[in-house]
Scaffold this active site. Structure first.
Site, PDB file in Angstrom:
ATOM      1  N   SER A   8       0.820  -1.206   0.000  1.00 50.09           N
ATOM      2  CA  SER A   8       0.000   0.000   0.000  1.00 50.09           C
ATOM      3  C   SER A   8       0.855   1.258   0.000  1.00 50.09           C
ATOM      4  CB  SER A   8      -0.921   0.010   1.230  1.00 50.09           C
ATOM      5  OG  SER A   8      -0.161   0.009   2.421  1.00 50.09           O
ATOM      6  N   ASP A  12      -1.350   9.734   5.794  1.00 51.96           N
ATOM      7  CA  ASP A  12      -2.156   9.802   7.008  1.00 51.96           C
ATOM      8  C   ASP A  12      -2.418  11.265   7.345  1.00 51.96           C
ATOM      9  OD1 ASP A  12      -1.884   7.062   7.133  1.00 51.96           O
ATOM     10  OD2 ASP A  12      -0.244   7.120   8.585  1.00 51.96           O
ATOM     11  N   ASN A  52       7.142   2.685   3.422  1.00 48.71           N
ATOM     12  CA  ASN A  52       7.829   2.600   4.712  1.00 48.71           C
ATOM     13  C   ASN A  52       9.034   1.659   4.642  1.00 48.71           C
ATOM     14  OD1 ASN A  52       5.973   4.316   5.878  1.00 48.71           O
ATOM     15  ND2 ASN A  52       4.843   2.712   6.927  1.00 48.71           N
ATOM     16  N   PHE A 116     -10.852   5.349   6.198  1.00 52.69           N
ATOM     17  CA  PHE A 116      -9.762   4.975   5.304  1.00 52.69           C
ATOM     18  C   PHE A 116     -10.305   4.959   3.876  1.00 52.69           C
ATOM     19  CE2 PHE A 116      -7.050   2.121   2.864  1.00 52.69           C
ATOM     20  CZ  PHE A 116      -5.798   2.631   3.176  1.00 52.69           C
ATOM     21  N   GLN A 172      -1.695  -6.681   7.810  1.00 54.20           N
ATOM     22  CA  GLN A 172      -3.031  -6.165   8.132  1.00 54.20           C
ATOM     23  C   GLN A 172      -4.156  -6.806   7.338  1.00 54.20           C
ATOM     24  OE1 GLN A 172      -0.354  -4.197   7.236  1.00 54.20           O
ATOM     25  NE2 GLN A 172      -0.454  -2.191   8.247  1.00 54.20           N
ATOM     26  N   GLN A 173      -3.863  -7.366   6.186  1.00 49.16           N
ATOM     27  CA  GLN A 173      -4.926  -7.930   5.360  1.00 49.16           C
ATOM     28  C   GLN A 173      -5.353  -9.330   5.804  1.00 49.16           C
ATOM     29  OE1 GLN A 173      -6.642  -6.115   3.833  1.00 49.16           O
ATOM     30  NE2 GLN A 173      -5.772  -4.963   2.151  1.00 49.16           N
ATOM     31  N   ASN A 195       3.904 -11.024  12.714  1.00 43.38           N
ATOM     32  CA  ASN A 195       4.122 -10.907  14.147  1.00 43.38           C
ATOM     33  C   ASN A 195       3.490 -12.132  14.811  1.00 43.38           C
ATOM     34  OD1 ASN A 195       1.324 -10.397  14.459  1.00 43.38           O
ATOM     35  ND2 ASN A 195       1.629  -8.179  14.331  1.00 43.38           N
ATOM     36  N   GLY A 256       7.399  -2.541  12.465  1.00 43.89           N
ATOM     37  CA  GLY A 256       7.510  -3.772  11.689  1.00 43.89           C
ATOM     38  C   GLY A 256       8.045  -3.540  10.295  1.00 43.89           C
ATOM     39  N   ASP A 257       7.645  -2.432   9.677  1.00 42.71           N
ATOM     40  CA  ASP A 257       8.139  -2.113   8.337  1.00 42.71           C
ATOM     41  C   ASP A 257       9.643  -1.845   8.365  1.00 42.71           C
ATOM     42  OD1 ASP A 257       5.527  -2.295   7.402  1.00 42.71           O
ATOM     43  OD2 ASP A 257       5.146  -0.152   7.660  1.00 42.71           O
TER      44      ASP A 257
END
Length: 324
Positions: A8, A12, A52, A116, A172-173, A195, A256-257
């Site tokens: 993505s 933000d 990121n 979003f 996230q997906q 994670n 995490g990125d």
């Protein structure tokens, strides 16, 4: 290594309301809410898992290739990434949609009202990896990060059919994807990034045990929060790497990125998995000490001093040779 990062691309828009949302809600009228909040601050930050990760790799001196979809409003963001060593030539620009956007207002109780906007991200499914590979003279690894779900599936199938090594990073997906799709994303991955919670979710949704997943991927990399990371390969003893001491804990967003950026840089430098994980943990620590996912800096001397303190001189010597 020629590494492409799909994922993505978003911005933000974060606002602060100097009051309590609850005080503005009228009992008995919640079915017809119509409110406007006068906010004190607006913070626009660059985001999206693809940029990121690429930003962190660029800081380490690599030239990662960003693959994703953005809108015509991407020019300023593109210039920022270009200045930080990211190849943005393979970003698809939508003719009709804006770049994906997260818009969030936070009140004094830290309650949030957010939206979003998917926007151009939905067009990532139209991106083919072959032209990217041809432009670069081949691809050594493609990281398939959280993106439009159809795009993630398409990129995975293309990597598999063209024998391009890929790293699965659905993050996230996973909440949205069903077991069959997750199996497609994970099976035959050279690396699987998750994670701890995502790791358990993959096992639950696919019905595969941890051992079965290890049999289907080359290397399983599981971040453990403050405890660091665990790297597993079938038939080998797991590698566990701790995190460096934090100077401050400001914002965990993007940690995490950054870990993935450092880990991929280690792979590109042909370092052992343990060193790659240590590099990822050090870069992630810089992010947690900074507000924003792409606002941290890498000062070589400071970075190496902290790396040496955390992992020792032998480990630092392996890293020092690659940092310009």
């Amino acid at each position: 290594m020629r590494i492409a990062v799909t994922g993505s691309i978003a911005t933000d828009h974060l606002m602060t309301f100097p009051g309590r949302f609850a005080d503005q809600l009228v009992e008995g009228q919640l079915h017809t809410v119509s409110l406007s909040f006068l906010v004190d601050a607006l913070d626009v930050r660059r985001g999206g898992v693809g940029p990121n990760i690429c930003y962190g790799m660029g800081l380490l001196g690599l030239r990662p290739v960003l693959v994703g979809a953005a809108g015509a409003d991407f020019d300023e963001y593109r210039a920022w990434l270009d200045r930080h060593g990211v190849d943005t030539a393979s970003v698809r620009i939508s003719e009709v949609l804006h770049t994906a956007r997260f818009v969030c207002t936070t009140d004094t109780d830290h309650n949030q009202i957010a939206s979003f906007y998917t926007g151009a991200m939905s067009e990532a499914r139209n991106i083919e990896l072959l032209p990217v590979a041809e432009r670069l003279g081949g691809l050594d690894l493609v990281l398939i990060g959280a993106d439009d779900p159809e795009a993630m599936l398409r990129h995975t199938e293309e990597c598999r059919s063209r024998s391009i090594p890929f790293a699965a990073d659905p993050s996230q997906q996973l909440a949205r994807l069903e077991g069959d799709d997750i199996r497609v994303l994970v099976d035959q991955a050279t690396y699987l990034f998750t994670n701890e919670y995502e790791s358990a979710l993959i096992e639950s949704k696919t019905g595969w045990s941890g051992e079965e997943i290890l049999a289907r991927v080359g290397t399983r990399v599981t971040t453990l929060g403050a405890r660091g990371v665990r790297v597993e390969r079938r038939g080998e003893k797991p590698i566990e790497v701790g995190t460096p001491e934090e100077e401050a804990k400001v914002d965990p967003t993007g940690v995490g990125d950054a870990f993935r950026a450092g880990f991929l840089a280690g792979l590109s430098w042909e370092l052992p998995l343990e060193r790659s994980a240590q590099l990822g943990c050090m870069l992630a620590t810089l992010v947690i000490e900074t507000l924003g996912t792409q606002e941290y800096e890498l000062r070589r001397g400071h970075f190496m001093d902290r790396f040496t303190k955390a992992y020792g001189e032998d480990a630092a010597a392996d890293i020092r040779a690659h940092l310009s």
